[in-house]
Motif scaffolding. Structure first.
Motif: not given
Length: 283
Positions: A3, A23, A73-74, A76-77, A79
């Motif tokens: 992300r 974002d 918001k993420y 498991n991602d 960033i």
């Protein structure tokens, strides 16, 4: 999944960013005892109208809690947060602090872009393209960090008051410059942490010519983007473009409108001239 997060120094609103898969954490401006999120609660035209009523503006970095929310918001991602230059704003340090408060700090990489506005927007857009091309986080970071070192930024305020108020010039020098109608040019120094005086010229075209010559000496050509951004002064931005093209005939120039936060620093009608080298690996 990787992300990409950034701030509104990219001149993107939250909606703009969302449309591009980014974002955005908005910077804030305070004027006439009210605080607004730039590009969300106030635009540049509205902001300048209030300044012209005699009110003095201030700007501030995105709220740390809002950045933490973006990170969370993420969970498991991976960033990557590409912030505006450390030293010109507290945005980078705030993003780093938010990282330590997030649920997934080990997955978060905060990049100090050492720049802002046009080149920062390019870095963010490129990061999204690189994600879509399947590049790893490590590959993306290496590419971005290389390009960051190619960026350079100049600022031409429309009047000396903003440089005096920001401590860039003494009140005496500011009064003299205003009285004899000089055009000051400021440059972001190499570490990206402060702005210093570059030159002073008698006319705006001469100031742009001086910047163009600095670009030529640095090897700037069509392999770079040149960003000309303005605080509601499109006519002057187009003049700058014309002068730049006379000096660098194949220049790839993009014109954009600055947001309220940068207008706080440069003042209504200011012009920024910036460069960043294009990444060639997507061809």
């Amino acid at each position: 999944m990787i992300r990409i997060i950034s701030d509104s120094s990219t001149m993107y609103s939250i909606a703009d960013g969302k449309s591009k898969g980014i974002d955005i954490a908005p910077l804030s401006v305070t004027i006439n005892n009210r605080t607004y999120k730039e590009n969300e609660e106030i635009n540049t035209e509205e902001f300048i109208d209030i300044i012209n009523q005699g009110h003095v503006p201030m700007s501030s970095q995105p709220a740390i809690g809002e950045v933490v929310e973006l990170y969370n918001k993420y969970p498991n991602d991976e960033i990557i947060n590409i912030t505006m230059a450390d030293g010109l704003s507290g945005t980078y340090n705030s993003a780093c602090s938010a990282k330590m408060m997030a649920d997934n700090p080990d997955n978060i990489e905060v990049i100090n872009s050492k720049t802002l506005c046009g080149p920062q927007r390019y870095l963010v857009d490129l990061a999204v393209e690189l994600v879509n091309k399947g590049k790893s986080k490590e590959e993306i970071l290496e590419i971005l960090n290389d390009l960051i070192e190619t960026s350079q930024s100049y600022l031409i305020p429309n009047d000396f008051e903003y440089l005096v108020r920001g401590g860039r010039l003494s009140p005496l020098v500011g009064r003299i410059g205003s009285a004899i109608k000089l055009v000051p040019v400021m440059v972001v120094v190499e570490d990206g942490k402060r702005i210093s005086k570059f030159t002073t010229k008698r006319t705006f075209p001469k100031a742009i010519e001086k910047i163009a010559q600095a670009f030529i000496e640095a090897g700037v050509d069509n392999s770079y983007y040149i960003y000309i951004s303005h605080a509601c002064n499109e006519k002057l931005a187009n003049t700058a473009k014309d002068v730049m093209l006379k000096n660098i005939t194949d220049a790839d120039i993009k014109i954009s409108k600055l947001g309220p936060a940068f207008t706080t620093q440069g003042g209504p009608g200011c012009i920024s001239i910036q460069i960043v080298k294009k990444y060639q690996g997507l061809k």
